[in-house]
Design an enzyme around this catalytic site. Sequence first.
Site, PDB file in Angstrom:
ATOM      1  N   LYS A 170      51.591  41.753  33.956  1.00 42.60           N
ATOM      2  CA  LYS A 170      51.714  40.368  34.650  1.00 42.60           C
ATOM      3  C   LYS A 170      53.320  40.336  34.914  1.00 42.60           C
ATOM      4  O   LYS A 170      53.034  39.210  36.022  1.00 42.60           O
ATOM      5  CB  LYS A 170      50.500  39.571  33.367  1.00 42.60           C
ATOM      6  CG  LYS A 170      50.803  38.259  34.234  1.00 42.60           C
ATOM      7  CD  LYS A 170      49.578  37.863  35.345  1.00 42.60           C
ATOM      8  CE  LYS A 170      49.705  36.397  35.347  1.00 42.60           C
ATOM      9  NZ  LYS A 170      48.839  35.951  35.937  1.00 42.60           N
ATOM     10  N   LYS A 240      71.351  45.771  59.863  1.00 48.95           N
ATOM     11  CA  LYS A 240      71.832  44.628  61.092  1.00 48.95           C
ATOM     12  C   LYS A 240      70.121  43.824  61.716  1.00 48.95           C
ATOM     13  O   LYS A 240      70.497  43.146  61.788  1.00 48.95           O
ATOM     14  CB  LYS A 240      71.557  46.031  62.207  1.00 48.95           C
ATOM     15  CG  LYS A 240      71.244  45.282  63.571  1.00 48.95           C
ATOM     16  CD  LYS A 240      70.335  45.677  64.488  1.00 48.95           C
ATOM     17  CE  LYS A 240      69.606  46.214  64.130  1.00 48.95           C
ATOM     18  NZ  LYS A 240      68.233  46.569  65.109  1.00 48.95           N
TER      19      LYS A 240
HETATM   20  P1  NAD Z   1      44.074  25.046  31.278  1.00 45.48           P
HETATM   21  O1  NAD Z   1      45.434  24.040  30.559  1.00 45.48           O
HETATM   22  O2  NAD Z   1      43.621  23.848  32.419  1.00 45.48           O
HETATM   23  O3  NAD Z   1      43.437  24.967  30.283  1.00 45.48           O
HETATM   24  C1  NAD Z   1      44.243  25.627  28.554  1.00 45.48           C
HETATM   25  C2  NAD Z   1      43.025  25.061  27.845  1.00 45.48           C
HETATM   26  O4  NAD Z   1      42.920  25.256  26.453  1.00 45.48           O
HETATM   27  C3  NAD Z   1      42.324  22.948  28.143  1.00 45.48           C
HETATM   28  O5  NAD Z   1      41.327  23.337  28.074  1.00 45.48           O
HETATM   29  C4  NAD Z   1      42.933  23.063  26.371  1.00 45.48           C
HETATM   30  O6  NAD Z   1      42.159  21.743  25.847  1.00 45.48           O
HETATM   31  C5  NAD Z   1      42.852  24.316  25.511  1.00 45.48           C
HETATM   32  N1  NAD Z   1      44.047  24.457  24.277  1.00 45.48           N
HETATM   33  C6  NAD Z   1      44.495  24.149  24.347  1.00 45.48           C
HETATM   34  N2  NAD Z   1      45.829  24.256  22.610  1.00 45.48           N
HETATM   35  C7  NAD Z   1      44.558  24.603  22.563  1.00 45.48           C
HETATM   36  C8  NAD Z   1      44.341  24.796  21.144  1.00 45.48           C
HETATM   37  N3  NAD Z   1      45.481  25.085  20.078  1.00 45.48           N
HETATM   38  N4  NAD Z   1      43.044  25.252  20.434  1.00 45.48           N
HETATM   39  C9  NAD Z   1      41.809  25.159  21.571  1.00 45.48           C
HETATM   40  N5  NAD Z   1      42.066  24.854  22.680  1.00 45.48           N
HETATM   41  C10 NAD Z   1      43.268  24.433  23.684  1.00 45.48           C
HETATM   42  O7  NAD Z   1      44.986  26.362  31.823  1.00 45.48           O
HETATM   43  P2  NAD Z   1      44.856  27.311  32.602  1.00 45.48           P
HETATM   44  O8  NAD Z   1      45.475  27.363  33.661  1.00 45.48           O
HETATM   45  O9  NAD Z   1      43.539  27.468  32.569  1.00 45.48           O
HETATM   46  O10 NAD Z   1      45.820  28.333  31.993  1.00 45.48           O
HETATM   47  C11 NAD Z   1      45.212  28.764  30.574  1.00 45.48           C
HETATM   48  C12 NAD Z   1      45.953  31.072  30.973  1.00 45.48           C
HETATM   49  O11 NAD Z   1      45.735  31.147  32.427  1.00 45.48           O
HETATM   50  C13 NAD Z   1      47.784  30.331  31.008  1.00 45.48           C
HETATM   51  O12 NAD Z   1      48.576  31.362  29.838  1.00 45.48           O
HETATM   52  C14 NAD Z   1      48.168  30.687  32.352  1.00 45.48           C
HETATM   53  O13 NAD Z   1      49.535  30.665  32.634  1.00 45.48           O
HETATM   54  C15 NAD Z   1      47.695  31.935  33.039  1.00 45.48           C
HETATM   55  N6  NAD Z   1      46.758  31.406  34.040  1.00 45.48           N
HETATM   56  C16 NAD Z   1      46.562  30.128  35.087  1.00 45.48           C
HETATM   57  C17 NAD Z   1      46.584  30.546  36.012  1.00 45.48           C
HETATM   58  C18 NAD Z   1      45.858  29.299  37.085  1.00 45.48           C
HETATM   59  O14 NAD Z   1      46.209  29.544  38.177  1.00 45.48           O
HETATM   60  N7  NAD Z   1      45.574  28.090  36.573  1.00 45.48           N
HETATM   61  C19 NAD Z   1      46.400  31.494  36.612  1.00 45.48           C
HETATM   62  C20 NAD Z   1      46.665  32.952  36.281  1.00 45.48           C
HETATM   63  C21 NAD Z   1      46.349  32.663  34.885  1.00 45.48           C
END
Ligand code: NAD
Length: 296
Positions: A170, A240
């Site tokens: 990834k 080039k």
């Molecule tokens: P987001 O912030 O929308 O969602 C994260 C969720 O986790 C939130 O609902 C938050 O309340 C919850 N959370 C945080 N800490 C917590 C805890 N201690 N206990 C319980 N819940 C908790 O983020 P996202 O965009 O959904 O991304 C999630 C993952 O997926 C990340 O690692 C991101 O890098 C990856 N990702 C995101 C995308 C994208 O386009 N958004 C694409 C591919 C991968």
Amino acid sequence: MRIGFIGLGNMGGPMARNLMKAGHDLVAHDLDEAKTAPHREAGAEWAESPEEVARRAPVVLTSLPGPDEVEAVALGPQGLAQGLGPGSVYIDTSTGSPSRIRKLAERIEATGARMLDAPVSGGTIGAEAGTLAVMVGGDEETFHALRPVFEAIGEGIIHAGPIGAGTVAKLAHNSISLTTRIVVQEGMALAAKAGVRPEVMLQALREAAFGKQTLLRQIPDVVFGRDFETPRFTLNLARKDLRLGQELAEEAGAPMELAAMALRVQEEGVRRGWGDWDNLSTFMLAEERAGVEIRT
Ligand code: NAD
């Protein structure tokens, strides 16, 4: 199957909905309880803590911001590790760090449970549509047993290797994709400044070699061992083109910094005597710098 899901944010929310649509029973938990409201309305159960999720579901997925949150949920007070045991599987779909995932897996597996890292790609559009690419690291037998779970959230399901390998794939993918986006931005700005409309440039990108051949055909050929000494497009001619592109960028006043770096890589390849070989022979410089073989 009863599936636990922790972190129902932009990605986790739709992934959890797709698991429900595929017929799985959901046990949900999020720091922000409101994120789970639509799922509870559709029949999901709420759990007060990650520990409770792990006690109630044999398979638990997380989609959390990063390694700190994953470790807090897995190993913190009332964490997953307290509820997992033999027969349970923990799958982290967040994008994290391979070394931290491997350390975490040791702690998880000490409970008798199994762990897979399964970062996803395809954004919120892919998460909604259930078409994510899922790059999975960990024990192959566990991966095969859980294939239906992955198929509920994605289409391109890849077993990348042992634990951490999904995250390596990834991060390497995102480094390629995000760097390429910046080169595309430079090139689109150059085209616009030098008099070609963005809609036309889009069409050129789709119809010309990069869109049609480079990614889908030429890079796979290199990986599967085509020799560089029989050129399709020589390094001299490719150099080039990048040189002419740099001249145009200077004339137009639209500097292309990443393309200038790429030209330096090509110059090095020509200095090594590969000018009459295929332009993809610069793969050998990447191999040399990293001390690794890319060609199988
Ligand atoms: P987001 O912030 O929308 O969602 C994260 C969720 O986790 C939130 O609902 C938050 O309340 C919850 N959370 C945080 N800490 C917590 C805890 N201690 N206990 C319980 N819940 C908790 O983020 P996202 O965009 O959904 O991304 C999630 C993952 O997926 C990340 O690692 C991101 O890098 C990856 N990702 C995101 C995308 C994208 O386009 N958004 C694409 C591919 C991968």
